[in-house]
Design an enzyme around this catalytic site. Structure first.
Site, short mmCIF file in Angstrom:
data_model
loop_
_atom_site.label_atom_id
_atom_site.label_comp_id
_atom_site.label_asym_id
_atom_site.label_seq_id
_atom_site.Cartn_x
_atom_site.Cartn_y
_atom_site.Cartn_z
CG ASP A 445 -2.26 0.57 1.00
OD1 ASP A 445 -2.37 1.45 0.12
OD2 ASP A 445 -3.21 0.18 1.69
CG ASP A 503 -9.50 1.92 -0.33
OD1 ASP A 503 -8.96 0.83 -0.62
OD2 ASP A 503 -8.97 2.74 0.43
C1 GLA Z 1 -5.78 1.56 2.19
C2 GLA Z 1 -6.17 0.41 1.31
C3 GLA Z 1 -7.25 -0.40 2.00
C4 GLA Z 1 -6.72 -0.90 3.31
C5 GLA Z 1 -6.28 0.26 4.17
C6 GLA Z 1 -5.59 -0.20 5.42
O1 GLA Z 1 -6.80 2.48 2.31
O2 GLA Z 1 -6.59 0.87 0.07
O3 GLA Z 1 -7.65 -1.47 1.18
O4 GLA Z 1 -5.66 -1.78 3.09
O5 GLA Z 1 -5.37 1.09 3.47
O6 GLA Z 1 -5.16 0.85 6.19
#
Ligand code: GLA
Length: 696
Positions: A445, A503
């Site tokens: 990420d 997301d």
């Molecule tokens: C980001 C990712 C999510 C999740 C969060 C965790 O927003 O896109 O899918 O992994 O971080 O903090």
């Protein structure tokens, strides 16, 4: 015409004709529909007829657009090379000293300016996928530094490409299209976020009027870089329309020492004689050069448990996941030291002893014993100021200057991985966790923009880090995530195995996000999860059937506390997983097609097997239609001569509001020509409902 060399690269679809006149920089005389096996006389004739007219009140000899738009030669559009040596040599007189590129697939040239003490090398490749890719390298041959501000490559598009399509977006709403007329002037999409960006245009398309998924000629350009970048379209009154791009260099970011060189990212370009689907086909072929085993069904814990990392809860979730057919269990954020919420812990990549007293082993063993792979979340390029790492190395934060922190974002700062010790620390931590545990998958990420800091070195270090980790752990798959789909480009995708598309797990939003991301990425690279009944990002409530019909057109997964789901929902999910396993090789190898549906409230898209023996289509009602009777729909891409049996599939249960579905639907058999050309009548669907159509 004397002293003219013409190189023709072509395949069945497209041609690239490159002309070198005298010592001038190479010019792309034609990029578009294939010219076939034309001889040199015809190519020289082409050069003649496109070069003979010269406008009034302009240089006495025409100034063409070079692959590296050449200000030194009099080109007045956006220059390809921007830089200077102490205020001089910002428009060098580059002269070609050599080139290679007999009719074939690769063209290379070298040009230099002895007075400016600069040498430029350009490479253009016509790839097996049908895409063209280009890059330039500049070397400082002098004894003083050369400040580089930009090295961008441009491709001409014909003047009948009168419309532009590009993309914008935000967190949870990535890749929203925007269309406009290709007017005079420049349309410049700059990205200064330090990552590819949610709003970055994944591609910039120019096409003939009204170009659609299936119709019109289209030219597309993509900058394969995960840091700051620029993608532009320019239309000069005295030149050809242009698509171009490169890395966006911040002031002072690249100063070439004597003998040093800078290499631009690859610029990928595609031409389609038949609509946006042709562009997609070229990108998909290119991205499918990797070898991927069948995509395992995923359960990701994020929207299921968030930071509540409790072994009993997670093992029970794993039990339920395995029971319904999940094949990969991914533990998201929250497993490492001090990470009880999103305010602390980034950088402390040790399993948290308070939450996981026996390490991750008990969970991983449990997951593996259930026959699933285990995956783990990391955010290696980030640091919380509330972390042991920050307390020990406050100077490792990436900022404008030592001791000055950029404004926090999501409570976090960026770790300067271009700092050799920080790089070594992160490499060691990630690598150790991967060595010490049975891990098959990493979700990588990157959850904030970079502010006020150098980006180029950080991006280069990120690529080095990925390359090194892949070398050390060749069997670990990596997902590129950046607050959802904030880091999706061909640079990162040459080092990773899928992306977290967004997301947003709201199926309605996903229809649009996947529609446009999917033009550039084949479905198996787009993570697509069935989320909770009530979406966590939008609050919308959707039937399971709609969520499933959306996620099967990607790398299918679940992101939901399925222990809190009803028995009926779990049974629906199990059936959906079985269905996905049945279609996944088609999804992973087939050709993505879109019907140009005349009603914006609905749409039809599909995947047709490469040998056209079968297909899967989605018919999706996004909103209510004004149209009372649904429009007839054509199912494109089928073999006209073959007969297909068409079935209506709803693996997770029928959409609740289908009206007037023909009772004998499952028995329909029709030739591909009828389905693709005459089309079929689909039933009325209420909004936010979808049907799957399977053709065999
Ligand atoms: C980001 C990712 C999510 C999740 C969060 C965790 O927003 O896109 O899918 O992994 O971080 O903090």
């Amino acid at each position: 015409m004397n002293n003219t060399e013409v190189v023709h690269l072509h395949d069945d679809t497209s041609s690239v004709v490159i002309t070198l006149q005298g010592a001038g920089l190479p010019v792309m005389t034609h990029w578009g529909r294939t010219l076939g096996n034309v001889d040199q006389a015809a190519l020289h004739g082409l050069v003649d007829v496109v070069s003979w007219s010269n406008p009034n009140n302009a240089p006495d000899a025409p100034v063409p657009l070079a692959l590296l738009p050449d200000a030194g030669a009099g080109y007045v559009g956006r220059p390809g090379l921007r830089g200077h040596r102490g205020g001089e040599h910002f428009a060098p007189s580059l002269a070609v000293t050599s080139f290679s590129g007999e009719d074939g697939a690769i063209f290379r040239y070298v040009a230099s300016d002895e007075a400016a003490e600069l040498t430029v090398t350009g490479t253009l490749e016509l790839l097996a996928s049908g895409m063209v890719r280009l890059r330039h390298v500049i070397r400082n041959d002098g004894t003083t530094p050369y400040a580089l501000e930009g090295l961008e490559t441009a491709l001409p598009v014909p003047s009948h490409a009168t419309e532009l399509l590009d993309f914008t977006g935000r967190w949870s709403r990535e890749r929203a299209p925007q269309r406009q007329t290709f007017n005079h002037g420049s349309w410049v999409r700059e990205n200064r976020r330090g990552r590819t960006g949610h709003d970055a245009t994944i591609g910039l398309l120019a096409g003939t009027p009204g170009f659609s998924f299936r119709d019109g000629e289209v030219w597309a350009l993509h900058v394969a870089w995960s840091g700051n970048h620029v993608t532009y379209a320019e239309n000069l009154v005295d030149g050809s329309p242009v698509l171009g791009g490169g890395e966006l260099l911040l002031p002072g970011e690249i100063t070439l020492a004597p003998g040093e060189q800078y290499e631009s990212p690859w610029i990928y370009a595609a031409y389609s004689p038949a609509g946006i689907d042709g562009i997609g086909a070229a990108f998909h072929r290119q991205l499918r050069e990797r070898e991927l085993r069948p995509r395992p069904v995923v359960l990701n814990t994020w929207e299921a448990v968030y930071f509540d990392h409790d072994l009993a809860r997670l093992t029970s979730l794993a039990d339920t996941a395995a029971a319904i057919g999940v094949e990969r269990f991914v533990l998201d954020d929250g497993w490492f030291r001090h990470r009880r919420d999103d305010s602390a812990g980034l950088g402390d990549w040790y399993v948290d002893e308070t939450v996981w007293p026996d390490g991750l082993t008990p969970l991983i063993k449990h997951v593996r014993a259930l026959g699933m792979e285990f995956g783990l979340w990391f955010e290696p390029e980030m640091i919380n100021t509330d972390s042991d790492l920050y307390r020990a190395h406050p100077d490792w934060v990436l900022g404008p200057r030592p001791g000055v922190l950029p404004p926090p974002s999501r409570n976090q700062q960026v770790l300067n991985i271009a700092h050799p010790e920080a790089y070594a620390y992160i490499l060691d931590r990630v690598s150790s966790v991967l060595s010490d545990n049975d891990i098959a998958f990493v979700k990588w990420d990157h959850n904030r923009d970079l502010i006020g800091s150098r980006v180029h070195d950080q991006t280069a270090a990120y690529y080095r880090l990925l390359d090194e980790l892949r070398l050390r752990h060749p069997h670990v798959e990596i997902e590129s995530c950046s607050s959802g789909g904030g880091r999706i480009d061909l640079g990162v995708l040459s080092r990773t195995d899928r992306v977290w598309t967004s997301d947003c797990n709201d199926a309605l939003e996903r229809q649009l996000i996947q529609r446009w991301t999917g033009v550039f990425l084949p479905p198996e690279l787009m993570g697509a999860h069935v989320g909770p009944t009530k979406s966590h990002t939008t609050g919308r409530v959707h039937d399971l059937s709609f969520r499933v019909a959306t996620a099967v057109f990607g790398h299918f997964g679940i992101e939901w506390d399925i222990n809190s789901a009803t028995d009926e929902e779990r049974a629906g999910l199990q059936a959906a997983i079985e269905y996905y396993k049945d279609v996944r090789s088609l999804v992973q190898t087939g050709v993505t097609v879109h019907s140009d549906h005349p009603d914006a409230a609905a749409w039809v898209h599909g995947i047709v097997a490469a040998d056209q023996s079968e297909a899967l289509f989605g018919y999706v009602q996004l909103a209510t239609s004004v149209q009372n009777k649904p429009r007839r729909v054509r199912l494109p891409g089928l073999d006209p001569a073959r007969t297909y049996r068409l079935s209506f599939d709803a693996p997770a249960g029928r959409p609740k509001q289908i009206q007037r579905l023909p009772a004998d639907w499952k028995s329909v058999e029709l030739p591909g020509s009828v389905l693709s050309e005459a089309g079929i009548q689909l039933p009325v669907l209420e909004p936010e409902q979808a049907l799957l159509l399977r053709l065999k």
